[in-house]
Design a protein around this motif. Structure first.
Motif, short mmCIF file in Angstrom:
data_model
loop_
_atom_site.label_atom_id
_atom_site.label_comp_id
_atom_site.label_asym_id
_atom_site.label_seq_id
_atom_site.Cartn_x
_atom_site.Cartn_y
_atom_site.Cartn_z
N ASN A 16 -6.24 -11.77 126.42
CA ASN A 16 -6.66 -10.24 127.04
C ASN A 16 -6.84 -9.47 125.88
O ASN A 16 -5.91 -8.74 125.43
N LYS A 17 -7.86 -9.71 125.23
CA LYS A 17 -8.38 -9.15 123.93
C LYS A 17 -8.40 -7.79 124.20
O LYS A 17 -7.99 -6.92 123.08
N ALA A 18 -9.15 -7.03 125.09
CA ALA A 18 -9.21 -5.66 125.29
C ALA A 18 -8.00 -4.86 125.48
O ALA A 18 -7.81 -3.84 124.92
N PHE A 19 -7.12 -5.44 126.13
CA PHE A 19 -5.75 -4.96 126.67
C PHE A 19 -5.02 -5.13 125.23
O PHE A 19 -4.31 -4.20 125.14
N ALA A 20 -4.93 -6.13 124.54
CA ALA A 20 -4.39 -6.11 123.03
C ALA A 20 -4.72 -5.02 122.36
O ALA A 20 -4.17 -4.55 121.51
N PHE A 21 -6.00 -4.91 122.27
CA PHE A 21 -6.54 -4.08 121.29
C PHE A 21 -6.26 -2.30 121.74
O PHE A 21 -5.89 -1.75 120.65
N ILE A 22 -6.50 -2.35 122.82
CA ILE A 22 -6.37 -0.75 123.30
C ILE A 22 -4.41 -0.55 123.08
O ILE A 22 -4.28 0.58 122.72
N ASN A 23 -3.78 -1.38 123.27
CA ASN A 23 -2.38 -1.33 123.23
C ASN A 23 -2.11 -1.28 121.86
O ASN A 23 -1.16 -0.51 121.25
N GLY A 24 -2.63 -2.24 120.94
CA GLY A 24 -2.22 -2.34 119.49
C GLY A 24 -2.76 -1.06 118.79
O GLY A 24 -1.98 -0.40 117.99
N ILE A 25 -3.80 -0.55 118.96
CA ILE A 25 -4.41 0.64 118.20
C ILE A 25 -3.64 1.76 118.84
O ILE A 25 -3.22 2.62 117.77
N GLY A 26 -3.28 1.92 120.10
CA GLY A 26 -2.38 3.02 120.50
C GLY A 26 -1.08 2.95 119.88
O GLY A 26 -0.74 4.41 119.44
N LEU A 27 -0.35 1.84 119.92
CA LEU A 27 0.83 2.04 119.22
C LEU A 27 0.93 2.06 117.63
O LEU A 27 1.74 2.79 116.96
N THR A 28 -0.12 1.50 117.20
CA THR A 28 -0.40 1.72 115.59
C THR A 28 -0.55 3.28 115.20
O THR A 28 0.18 3.80 114.39
N VAL A 29 -1.38 3.97 115.99
CA VAL A 29 -1.71 5.11 115.57
C VAL A 29 -0.52 5.97 115.96
O VAL A 29 -0.27 7.02 115.13
N GLY A 30 0.02 5.87 116.99
CA GLY A 30 1.20 6.54 117.34
C GLY A 30 2.47 6.47 116.22
O GLY A 30 2.93 7.45 116.07
N LEU A 31 2.58 5.19 116.11
CA LEU A 31 3.67 4.95 114.86
C LEU A 31 3.25 5.54 113.62
O LEU A 31 4.06 6.17 112.82
N THR A 32 2.03 5.61 113.04
CA THR A 32 1.41 6.20 111.83
C THR A 32 1.68 7.61 111.96
O THR A 32 2.04 8.11 111.09
N CYS A 33 1.28 8.23 113.07
CA CYS A 33 1.54 9.78 113.18
C CYS A 33 3.23 9.91 113.09
O CYS A 33 3.39 11.11 112.18
N CYS A 34 3.80 9.05 113.71
CA CYS A 34 5.30 9.49 113.49
C CYS A 34 5.84 9.25 112.13
O CYS A 34 6.58 10.00 111.73
N MET A 35 5.43 8.32 111.39
CA MET A 35 5.82 7.98 110.23
C MET A 35 5.27 9.31 109.12
O MET A 35 6.19 9.71 108.47
N LEU A 36 3.98 9.69 109.33
CA LEU A 36 3.53 10.58 108.44
C LEU A 36 4.25 12.08 108.81
O LEU A 36 4.90 12.91 107.90
N ILE A 37 4.47 12.50 109.90
CA ILE A 37 5.14 13.59 110.24
C ILE A 37 6.80 13.46 109.83
O ILE A 37 7.27 14.58 109.14
N THR A 38 7.47 12.35 110.01
CA THR A 38 8.60 12.17 109.68
C THR A 38 8.84 12.39 108.20
O THR A 38 9.67 13.04 107.59
N LEU A 39 7.87 11.89 107.15
CA LEU A 39 7.97 12.08 105.92
C LEU A 39 8.04 13.58 105.59
O LEU A 39 8.61 14.00 104.83
N TYR A 40 7.07 14.08 106.19
CA TYR A 40 7.13 15.59 106.44
C TYR A 40 8.21 16.44 106.53
O TYR A 40 9.00 17.21 105.65
N LEU A 41 8.82 16.03 107.66
CA LEU A 41 10.26 16.70 107.83
C LEU A 41 11.19 16.26 107.28
O LEU A 41 12.05 17.29 106.55
N LEU A 42 11.24 15.12 106.65
CA LEU A 42 12.33 14.68 105.48
C LEU A 42 11.94 15.60 104.19
O LEU A 42 13.03 16.19 103.79
N HIS A 43 10.92 15.88 104.10
CA HIS A 43 10.60 16.58 102.84
C HIS A 43 11.06 18.05 103.05
O HIS A 43 12.08 18.68 102.36
N GLU A 44 10.71 18.72 104.31
CA GLU A 44 11.01 19.98 104.36
C GLU A 44 12.56 20.32 104.34
O GLU A 44 13.16 21.55 104.21
#
Length: 816
Positions: A16-44
């Motif tokens: 199920n490549k399409a299923f894996a791609f959509i979920n993988g991209i979604g989770l990757t982007v979501g975790l990346t956003c969390c990591m970047l914002i967490t770095l900013y929050l830790l800085h502040e």
């Protein structure tokens, strides 16, 4: 067993490549956003955590009662530190610093023995007393922190400045010439070099000058007045075990006993409070301190965006997994028939989700590393990643990734494992009402978040545009600011002005101590005829030349503005704005010719109002227009700034001619300039950063939501393949098929608009309360937002709907 689970998981992802791609991209982007914002929050949240005595280190703040309103600041008078230590035995040590408040930059000059002369400007400078480095922890690479500022002309510089001047040579005991409006022109001895800390500080300094030298040295040593000259920041180091709250409760009595007489003479009152240094940046509840304070509300907004972005990705996973449940129903039925326990099936499906989350976590780490420089540029913060912080973050987000996988896979796991093998193997399984309702509810929730973010972005953008375009009450465009930092540049101002006014592309040139948008600390208490100092009103003052008001286009509405035809105005004339006239009890019609009075240290000064100007914004639009006055500076070689109003389409050519004139008259000081409108907009840097961050992450949230919607629409089209084939055979058009497949999802998006719009209105209305002057949240924003969201959703759905509508019905109606 685990090996078998992993093998099955990889096979399903591959199948199920399409299923894996959509979920993988979604989770990757979501975790990346969390990591970047967490770095900013830790800085502040890490401001001033590096100080060894941080748990005992406090700043003394002041609440001034002025013009009938309370103003909370971190400012205190110079003698405050010494008097407090003498009165209260629980204070172990004190320190004071002061901003170089009358300058946006400080002139540095260095003459290497037998080498070339260097001259440049530095920002972020402060004056400090001998106790500063005893209280605050700085890592010195040269010199001794405890003896660094003992002489009147000592300077401590950062490593960056040291390398700029001396390269790899030692900086200690070298002499630098400093040109400063605050302290005058003097040679300073380098007594220390410090390395910038890995954690940020509310004292964002690149260099410290001794407080005991220059024009303020005698004032600091000799002044005893505890009411006026509140331009210092005072810090206390309490003894171990001392109670800060108890000390704070004694401060009202201190004001009464030690400040009361001076306050009564000055005509205003104040209270003091203590703030732990590590709380200043986020929790001091002050609009400004040594440097601009942060905002907990902004952090909550960013944390919510990070959480909701990851939540949207989890929702996508759950939606697609439950939607595709029928594809795996046979697998579940066979496993159960062969004796598989429900717990093993749950473990299988949870394992697949965790595996997907782990793969996304690895990609997110890579993306975070790649995007960090861009994120630093957008956020305006330099985020230092120490080894310890990196390890902690990686470990923390690994745990978060596992939790995300478990949460995202929990419902699908329990839902799939609950299938009855008899029904499944007989082909009687259908999507349950609960599963369909849950999927629809999750889609609505996703788009509610997206709607809120879109409206928030639109409101922030509209407010920032309003701030850029608002009428400030003066001509802000094509105004060039030249800083006059050395004695030589100040002395050349009359000649510079005369030369520039001969340029046909220059309308006017004015000199001043301050210009709109920068901090103005000069003020005096004035009272009207027939009143006393107790009726005094604090009025900000700017000292200017004859042409400053004309240069800025500040409009006169009564009397006259300054003119060379009335040189006596420099002795006793004053020009006030409408707000000042009103506070003093006069009117625009009767103010001209009236007297105002001010008193300082027993001396009374009488001034005559010669003109009234229209109110203008000398501060940013966060605060209301206050009372303001202008006085002529009778020393025309003693201005901090030259303001040049140019009138040319060829701005660069005009700037080049100004530079040529500057260098002809003063080749020792470097030529640098700023545009007034750009400088004024720097007051909104926090809002500009918020606008950029919310805008970017709004786009991310929409992308993830659309990925989920795309996956669900693809599954829906696949499930209704035979229905579409029959409808086409019976004459249904492709447009009607697209509408049929789209309408159900568009209804959900419309419901999300109805739910999200009032929530967004409430949130953004609260955000706008921080501005005294603000735009309105009109209905047009909600109309545009609804249209944009519906179009985005329709485009996403139509990609699959059109593909299904144009498919050959013969293929779809073939027997399986």
């Amino acid at each position: 067993m685990i090996r078998n689970y992993l093998r099955v998981a990889f096979r399903n992802l591959k199948k199920n490549k399409a299923f894996a791609f959509i979920n993988g991209i979604g989770l990757t982007v979501g975790l990346t956003c969390c990591m970047l914002i967490t770095l900013y929050l830790l800085h502040e949240t890490s401001y001033d955590t590096q100080h060894v005595h941080g748990d005992r280190l406090y700043q003394v703040g002041t609440v001034f009662t002025l013009n009938g309103a309370d103003q909370r600041t971190g400012n205190t008078p110079s003698p405050m530190a010494n008097v407090l230590q003498q009165v209260y035995p629980q204070i172990e040590g004190t320190a004071r610093i002061m901003r170089l408040f009358s300058e946006d930059k400080t002139l540095f000059q260095y003459q290497a023995p037998g080498g070339e002369r260097k001259a440049w400007y530095e920002q972020k400078g402060f004056t400090a007393d001998s106790g500063f480095f005893k209280l605050f922890t700085y890592q010195f690479t040269e010199g001794n922190a405890y003896t660094a500022i003992t002489g009147p002309y000592d300077i401590v510089i950062s490593e960056d400045i040291a390398r700029k001047i001396f390269g790899n040579q030692p900086a200690l005991h070298k002499v630098i010439h400093i040109g400063s409006n605050t302290n005058g022109d003097h040679d300073y001895l380098v007594t220390g070099v410090f390395k910038p800390a890995a954690t940020p500080s509310h004292i964002d300094a690149r260099f410290f000058l001794s407080m005991y030298g220059g024009s303020y040295g005698d004032f600091v040593r000799n002044t005893t007045n505890l009411a006026n000259n509140n331009m210092f920041y005072t810090y206390l180091l309490l003894k171990p075990g001392a109670n800060a709250k108890q000390l704070e409760s004694q401060l009202p009595r201190f004001v009464e006993e030690y400040e009361g007489k001076d306050l009564q003479a000055a005509g205003f009152s104040k209270k003091h409070f203590l703030t732990q240094v590590k709380d200043i940046h986020l929790h001091a509840n002050m609009p400004d301190d040594v440097t601009p304070c942060g905002s907990t509300m902004y952090l909550y907004i960013l944390a919510s965006i990070a959480l909701f972005t990851l939540l949207i990705a989890c929702i996508n996973f759950m939606n697609l997994a439950t939607a595709r449940s029928t594809k795996r129903s046979a697998e579940v039925g066979i496993r159960k028939t062969l004796g598989a326990a429900r717990s093993s099936l749950v473990a299988q499906f949870l394992g697949e989700a965790v595996l997907m989350a782990f793969m996304s976590y690895v990609l997110a780490l890579l993306f975070t590393y790649m995007l960090l420089p861009l994120f630093e540029k957008v956020s305006g913060q330099h985020i230092v990643l120490t080894n310890g912080r990196m390890i902690a973050l990686c470990a923390g987000f690994l745990v978060l990734a596992v939790i995300t996988g478990v949460l995202a896979g929990s419902y699908p796991a329990f839902y799939l494992s609950s299938f009855k093998p008899v029904k499944v193997l007989k082909g009687k399984l259908a999507n349950s009402f609960a599963a369909v309702t849950l999927r629809r509810g999750l889609v609505v929730f996703q788009f509610v978040i997206s709607i809120i973010l879109i409206i928030a972005s639109a409101v922030i953008f509209k407010q920032m545009r309003y701030l850029r375009q608002a009428d400030l009450g003066f001509d802000k465009d094509q105004q060039v600011i030249l800083s006059l930092r050395s004695d030589e540049s100040r002395r050349m101002f009359p000649a510079l002005k005369e030369a520039l006014e001969k340029n046909s592309h220059i309308l006017s040139v004015g000199g001043s101590a301050f210009y709109p948008g920068i901090n103005n600390v000069t003020d005096q208490n004035f009272y009207a005829e027939g009143k006393s100092i107790r009726d005094g009103k604090e009025i900000k003052l700017n000292f200017i030349d004859f042409d400053y008001l004309k240069t800025l286009g500040i409009r006169s509405i009564a009397g006259r503005i300054y003119s060379a035809q009335f040189p006596a105005d420099s002795t006793d004339g004053i020009v006030l704005n409408e707000k000042a006239i009103s506070l003093l009890g006069y009117t625009t019609g009767n103010a001209v010719g009236k007297r105002v009075y001010t008193e300082f240290q027993g001396s009374k000064t009488t001034l005559q109002i010669v003109g009234v100007v229209k109110d203008f914004h000398y501060e940013d639009l966060h605060v209301p227009i206050g009372p303001y006055g202008f006085r002529l500076n009778d020393r025309f070689d003693d201005f901090s700034y030259a303001v040049v109003h140019i009138n040319s389409q060829d701005v660069q050519h005009t700037i080049a001619s100004i530079q040529q004139t500057w260098r002809r008259l003063n080749n020792n000081d470097p030529f640098e300039f700023n545009f007034l409108d750009e400088q004024f907009q720097k007051n909104y840097e926090a809002e500009n950063r918020l606008s950029a961050i919310v805008g970017y992450f709004t786009g991310v949230a929409i992308l993830i939501s659309c990925l989920g919607l795309f996956g669900l629409s693809a599954f829906s089209a696949e499930q209704r393949t035979k229905e579409i084939g029959i409808r086409k055979v019976l004459g249904a058009s492709e447009k009607s098929i697209v509408a049929l497949l789209s309408i159900d999802f568009l209804k959900l998006v419309a419901l999300a608009v109805v739910i999200g719009s009032p929530i967004a209105w409430w949130l953004m209305n609260r955000w706008l309360q921080d501005f005294t002057y603000k735009t309105s949240i009109g209905w047009i924003i909600f109309i545009y937002t609804t249209l944009a969201t519906m179009l985005i959703a329709f485009f996403t759905i139509s990609l699959q709907a059109v593909r299904a509508a144009i498919a050959n019905p013969v293929k779809s109606l073939r027997a399986e």
